[in-house]
Design an enzyme around this catalytic site. Sequence first.
Site, PDB file in Angstrom:
ATOM      1  N   LYS A  13       0.829  -1.221   0.000  1.00 38.12           N
ATOM      2  CA  LYS A  13       0.000   0.000   0.000  1.00 38.12           C
ATOM      3  C   LYS A  13       0.856   1.260   0.000  1.00 38.12           C
ATOM      4  CE  LYS A  13      -2.251  -0.928   3.825  1.00 38.12           C
ATOM      5  NZ  LYS A  13      -1.632  -2.217   4.197  1.00 38.12           N
ATOM      6  N   ARG A  88      -9.302   0.917   9.013  1.00 37.72           N
ATOM      7  CA  ARG A  88      -8.878  -0.460   9.250  1.00 37.72           C
ATOM      8  C   ARG A  88      -9.954  -1.269   9.960  1.00 37.72           C
ATOM      9  NH1 ARG A  88      -2.938   0.403   9.149  1.00 37.72           N
ATOM     10  NH2 ARG A  88      -1.828  -1.550   9.396  1.00 37.72           N
ATOM     11  N   ARG A 123      11.678  -5.632   4.010  1.00 35.06           N
ATOM     12  CA  ARG A 123      11.134  -4.266   3.962  1.00 35.06           C
ATOM     13  C   ARG A 123      12.021  -3.291   4.748  1.00 35.06           C
ATOM     14  NH1 ARG A 123       5.054  -2.378   4.896  1.00 35.06           N
ATOM     15  NH2 ARG A 123       5.164  -3.127   7.029  1.00 35.06           N
ATOM     16  N   ARG A 156      11.376  -1.867  10.480  1.00 37.12           N
ATOM     17  CA  ARG A 156      10.339  -1.575  11.469  1.00 37.12           C
ATOM     18  C   ARG A 156      10.301  -2.675  12.525  1.00 37.12           C
ATOM     19  NH1 ARG A 156       4.883  -0.097   8.277  1.00 37.12           N
ATOM     20  NH2 ARG A 156       4.045  -1.239  10.054  1.00 37.12           N
ATOM     21  N   ARG A 167      -0.308  -9.203  13.067  1.00 32.44           N
ATOM     22  CA  ARG A 167      -0.904  -8.144  12.242  1.00 32.44           C
ATOM     23  C   ARG A 167      -1.769  -8.743  11.136  1.00 32.44           C
ATOM     24  NH1 ARG A 167       4.185  -5.198  10.467  1.00 32.44           N
ATOM     25  NH2 ARG A 167       2.790  -3.765   9.413  1.00 32.44           N
TER      26      ARG A 167
HETATM   27  P1  AMP Z   1       1.039   0.475   9.034  1.00 35.80           P
HETATM   28  O1  AMP Z   1       2.220   1.348   8.864  1.00 35.80           O
HETATM   29  O2  AMP Z   1      -0.158   0.939   8.243  1.00 35.80           O
HETATM   30  O3  AMP Z   1       1.336  -0.986   8.827  1.00 35.80           O
HETATM   31  O4  AMP Z   1       0.594   0.628  10.574  1.00 35.80           O
HETATM   32  C1  AMP Z   1       1.457   0.227  11.620  1.00 35.80           C
HETATM   33  C2  AMP Z   1       0.685   0.107  12.929  1.00 35.80           C
HETATM   34  O5  AMP Z   1       0.102   1.380  13.259  1.00 35.80           O
HETATM   35  C3  AMP Z   1      -0.495  -0.862  12.898  1.00 35.80           C
HETATM   36  O6  AMP Z   1      -0.110  -2.208  13.156  1.00 35.80           O
HETATM   37  C4  AMP Z   1      -1.358  -0.287  14.021  1.00 35.80           C
HETATM   38  O7  AMP Z   1      -0.843  -0.625  15.296  1.00 35.80           O
HETATM   39  C5  AMP Z   1      -1.177   1.208  13.834  1.00 35.80           C
HETATM   40  N1  AMP Z   1      -2.182   1.761  12.888  1.00 35.80           N
HETATM   41  C6  AMP Z   1      -1.943   2.360  11.685  1.00 35.80           C
HETATM   42  N2  AMP Z   1      -3.085   2.747  11.100  1.00 35.80           N
HETATM   43  C7  AMP Z   1      -4.078   2.363  11.939  1.00 35.80           C
HETATM   44  C8  AMP Z   1      -5.491   2.441  11.892  1.00 35.80           C
HETATM   45  N3  AMP Z   1      -6.145   2.987  10.854  1.00 35.80           N
HETATM   46  N4  AMP Z   1      -6.196   1.954  12.952  1.00 35.80           N
HETATM   47  C9  AMP Z   1      -5.575   1.420  14.015  1.00 35.80           C
HETATM   48  N5  AMP Z   1      -4.259   1.274  14.118  1.00 35.80           N
HETATM   49  C10 AMP Z   1      -3.495   1.744  13.095  1.00 35.80           C
END
Ligand code: AMP
Length: 210
Positions: A13, A88, A123, A156, A167
């Site tokens: 994404k 999400r 990544r 990360r 996740r």
């Molecule tokens: P990402 O970078 O999108 O993979 O997000 C990393 C982490 O941030 C996720 O595993 C969640 O803990 C938190 N996070 C990011 N976006 C959201 C969202 N829309 N709702 C809840 N938690 C989020």
Amino acid sequence: MKLILLGAPGAGKGTQADIVAAKLGIPTISTGNILREAIRNGSEVGLRAKAFMDKGQLVPDDVVIGIVRDRVARADCANGFILDGVPRTIPQAEALEDAGVSFDHVVSIEIDDAVIEQRMTGRRVCSGCGASYHITAHPPRKDGVCDHCGGELTTRADDAPETVRSRLQVFHRETEALKDFYGRLGKLSLVEGDRPIEEISKAILTAIGA
Ligand code: AMP
């Protein structure tokens, strides 16, 4: 153009959002990037989010919705934006509707969990601007350095294999239902995500009529 990119963690994404946003001249709003920045800055939001993120769990909806509402109100979003990693959950999607944040298209990047688990070890993300890389599929021009801002590329903490599995579970339990939600609104397109980056970008641009 107001676009949501859906997909499992590691589906691509962030990479696709960067490409499509540059092509359309609109910003990407990545809640993950905003939350990681909040953690780096030691802000109240960051402190609240960190415990959830470290475990691969979702940050509470109210925190995330507050972030998106503030961000879409800024001037650079006047001609549109891409949401990466939000909504999400169904309550997040409903909260965005209630807040008057509407969308033209929702594209889901489809990919198997097994492929994602393999991908995640490669990544890298920029500690400065949050841009995404992969050591083989999408390497930076110079090892360890961001093409866009010169920032340092890091791994990360939540890309550790065990956390990736949590996740993915969260994705299937909470997020995947959004495909039905937006499908019923007639806004959903599916794009196959296990192929070269440029092909996926083309498929997304075709899906959104750009
Ligand atoms: P990402 O970078 O999108 O993979 O997000 C990393 C982490 O941030 C996720 O595993 C969640 O803990 C938190 N996070 C990011 N976006 C959201 C969202 N829309 N709702 C809840 N938690 C989020």
